[in-house]
Each structure stands twice: as C-alpha cells, then as structure tokens.
Design a protein around this motif. Sequence first.
Motif, PDB file in Angstrom:
ATOM      1  N   VAL A 132     -15.085 -11.179  -8.406  1.00 51.66           N
ATOM      2  CA  VAL A 132     -13.886 -11.073  -7.558  1.00 51.66           C
ATOM      3  C   VAL A 132     -14.285 -11.440  -6.137  1.00 51.66           C
ATOM      4  N   GLU A 133     -13.744 -12.569  -5.657  1.00 47.80           N
ATOM      5  CA  GLU A 133     -14.139 -13.090  -4.352  1.00 47.80           C
ATOM      6  C   GLU A 133     -13.541 -12.283  -3.203  1.00 47.80           C
ATOM      7  N   MET A 134     -12.368 -11.672  -3.406  1.00 48.04           N
ATOM      8  CA  MET A 134     -11.718 -10.909  -2.340  1.00 48.04           C
ATOM      9  C   MET A 134     -12.614  -9.759  -1.881  1.00 48.04           C
ATOM     10  N   SER A 135     -12.660  -9.568  -0.580  1.00 50.87           N
ATOM     11  CA  SER A 135     -13.504  -8.507  -0.041  1.00 50.87           C
ATOM     12  C   SER A 135     -12.934  -7.134  -0.381  1.00 50.87           C
ATOM     13  N   SER A 136     -13.823  -6.165  -0.490  1.00 54.26           N
ATOM     14  CA  SER A 136     -13.403  -4.787  -0.771  1.00 54.26           C
ATOM     15  C   SER A 136     -12.534  -4.249   0.361  1.00 54.26           C
ATOM     16  N   PHE A 137     -12.829  -4.685   1.584  1.00 51.43           N
ATOM     17  CA  PHE A 137     -12.051  -4.237   2.745  1.00 51.43           C
ATOM     18  C   PHE A 137     -10.598  -4.693   2.631  1.00 51.43           C
ATOM     19  N   PHE A 138     -10.394  -5.964   2.216  1.00 49.63           N
ATOM     20  CA  PHE A 138      -9.027  -6.473   2.070  1.00 49.63           C
ATOM     21  C   PHE A 138      -8.272  -5.707   0.986  1.00 49.63           C
ATOM     22  N   ILE A 139      -8.926  -5.471  -0.153  1.00 48.25           N
ATOM     23  CA  ILE A 139      -8.270  -4.750  -1.252  1.00 48.25           C
ATOM     24  C   ILE A 139      -7.897  -3.344  -0.811  1.00 48.25           C
ATOM     25  N   LEU A 140      -8.823  -2.669  -0.115  1.00 45.96           N
ATOM     26  CA  LEU A 140      -8.554  -1.314   0.381  1.00 45.96           C
ATOM     27  C   LEU A 140      -7.407  -1.322   1.386  1.00 45.96           C
ATOM     28  N   LEU A 141      -7.420  -2.292   2.293  1.00 44.21           N
ATOM     29  CA  LEU A 141      -6.379  -2.381   3.323  1.00 44.21           C
ATOM     30  C   LEU A 141      -5.013  -2.671   2.694  1.00 44.21           C
ATOM     31  N   ASP A 142      -4.994  -3.584   1.728  1.00 48.52           N
ATOM     32  CA  ASP A 142      -3.739  -3.952   1.075  1.00 48.52           C
ATOM     33  C   ASP A 142      -3.171  -2.778   0.271  1.00 48.52           C
ATOM     34  N   THR A 143      -4.050  -2.069  -0.428  1.00 45.32           N
ATOM     35  CA  THR A 143      -3.618  -0.899  -1.200  1.00 45.32           C
ATOM     36  C   THR A 143      -3.075   0.197  -0.284  1.00 45.32           C
ATOM     37  N   SER A 144      -3.807   0.455   0.799  1.00 40.21           N
ATOM     38  CA  SER A 144      -3.364   1.483   1.756  1.00 40.21           C
ATOM     39  C   SER A 144      -2.023   1.111   2.375  1.00 40.21           C
ATOM     40  N   GLY A 145      -1.859  -0.183   2.681  1.00 39.15           N
ATOM     41  CA  GLY A 145      -0.593  -0.644   3.249  1.00 39.15           C
ATOM     42  C   GLY A 145       0.572  -0.397   2.310  1.00 39.15           C
ATOM     43  N   GLY A 146       0.350  -0.660   1.019  1.00 37.31           N
ATOM     44  CA  GLY A 146       1.395  -0.417   0.024  1.00 37.31           C
ATOM     45  C   GLY A 146       1.749   1.055  -0.097  1.00 37.31           C
ATOM     46  N   VAL A 147       0.712   1.907  -0.097  1.00 35.63           N
ATOM     47  CA  VAL A 147       0.941   3.352  -0.229  1.00 35.63           C
ATOM     48  C   VAL A 147       1.706   3.897   0.977  1.00 35.63           C
ATOM     49  N   PHE A 148       1.233   3.567   2.182  1.00 36.01           N
ATOM     50  CA  PHE A 148       1.855   4.107   3.397  1.00 36.01           C
ATOM     51  C   PHE A 148       3.249   3.520   3.630  1.00 36.01           C
ATOM     52  N   SER A 149       3.445   2.272   3.221  1.00 38.97           N
ATOM     53  CA  SER A 149       4.783   1.675   3.359  1.00 38.97           C
ATOM     54  C   SER A 149       5.775   2.376   2.438  1.00 38.97           C
TER      55      SER A 149
END
Length: 235
Positions: A132-149
């Motif tokens: 998986v080329e996507m960085s762990s930071f991006f996945i964490l940030l994207d997931t957190s954004g979805g949860v908080f939104s």
Amino acid sequence: WQNYKRKSTEGVSITMLYLWFIGNMLYGAYAVADKLYIGLIIQPQLFALFTMVNILQVYWYRYKWSIYAVAFSCVLLCISYTGLHIGIWKGIEHAIDKQQDSAVTFLGVLPAIFIAVGFFPEFYVCIKKKYVEMSSFFILLDTSGGVFSTISLAFDHTFDYVASITYLIVVLLDVVLAIMKLYFYIQRKKNNLGTTSIEDTRDGDSQQNSFMVSSKAGTSAGSSRDLHNDLEIKT
C-alpha cells in the motif's frame, strides 16, 4: 508531498484520483446547497484541490508530460470543477426549494458512490503490488476527518443522514486500506526473515564445505610428506 519527495507516483491509481475529484466536487456542491457548517463546506473543496495536485503529479512524474501540458490540464480541471460545481449547487438548491426530496437524496448519495468506487482501483493496485503506497499519516488523517465530520453533523439543527453516508463510507474503506497496509507489512517482514535464514544457512554450509576442503588438502599434504620421508629413510 510523498510523491514530490520520491519523484514518483508509483502505486497511486489515477482512476481513483479522478473518481475522488468528481466525488468531492459533487459533495462540495451538496454541502453548499444544503447549508452545512462552513468547515464541512471547505473540506471537500480542499480535498478536491489536493486530489487535482496528485493528478497533475501523475502526468508529470509517470507520463512525463511537459510543463505546458500539465499547466493546460490544471486550467482545464479548474474550469471544469468550477462550472460543474456551480451548476450542481444551483440544481440542488432548486430541488430543495421545490421539495423534490428524491432528487436531493440522489444528488447527496452520488458523491459517496464516486468516492467509494474510487477506492477499488487502488485496492487492485495494492493487491497486485502487495504493497500500500499511501502513507499511514494520510490514512489516519482521512479516517479521522470522516469520523469528526460525522460527529459534527450531530450538532446541526437536524442530523443530515445523506451527508453522513459519504463520511462513513470513507471511514470504512480507509480502515480496509489500513488493514491491507498492515497485512502486507507483516508479510514482507516474514519474507525478509525467511530470506535471511536461508542466506545464513547457505553461509554456514559454505564455511563448512570450505573447512572440509581445507582439512582434506591438509591431510593429503601430510600423507605426501610421510611418503617422501619413508622413501628417504629406505634410500
């Protein structure tokens, strides 16, 4: 930033990027028309902007387009985004004013479909490359954004279930991506350990064979000296 740092977009699906670009454009128009919180209005616009940058990076690093072709693509994407965004925004507002709930619901769910479908080309690339080329930071940030939104929707005067679908789908598929990243990481570690063990065994066998050859050579040399001494004594 990761693409810029390694001067490559290897492992990133351009199909995913285009689907995310369209999905965020649609959701941004829905958020404006539905008068969601300002943060929820800005978020899809920023995500679409970053996605567009990634698309241009693919053209620059992978396809080796000239700077003029990349600049022209940038202008074309910006014009397309602006025109479609305003048109869909006004269309949703009109549907809300006319109380056409089915049309509003469809246009609210459509972004979630584009974004969800966009994950699957990336899943295919990850499975094919076993990485998986996507960085762990991006996945964490994207997931957190979805949860908080999703949580922020609860503080509105009425909870927008249609808007929450997009965020919940993103969270779910980001979790799948994170699991895949962890799985492939563990598999690589196991493979590396296995390779190291095989190499160590081969090195040990080589050293043992060298020792045996040296021993045999020493024995042969000793036998030759003994035979020579015996001949001298007899003489």
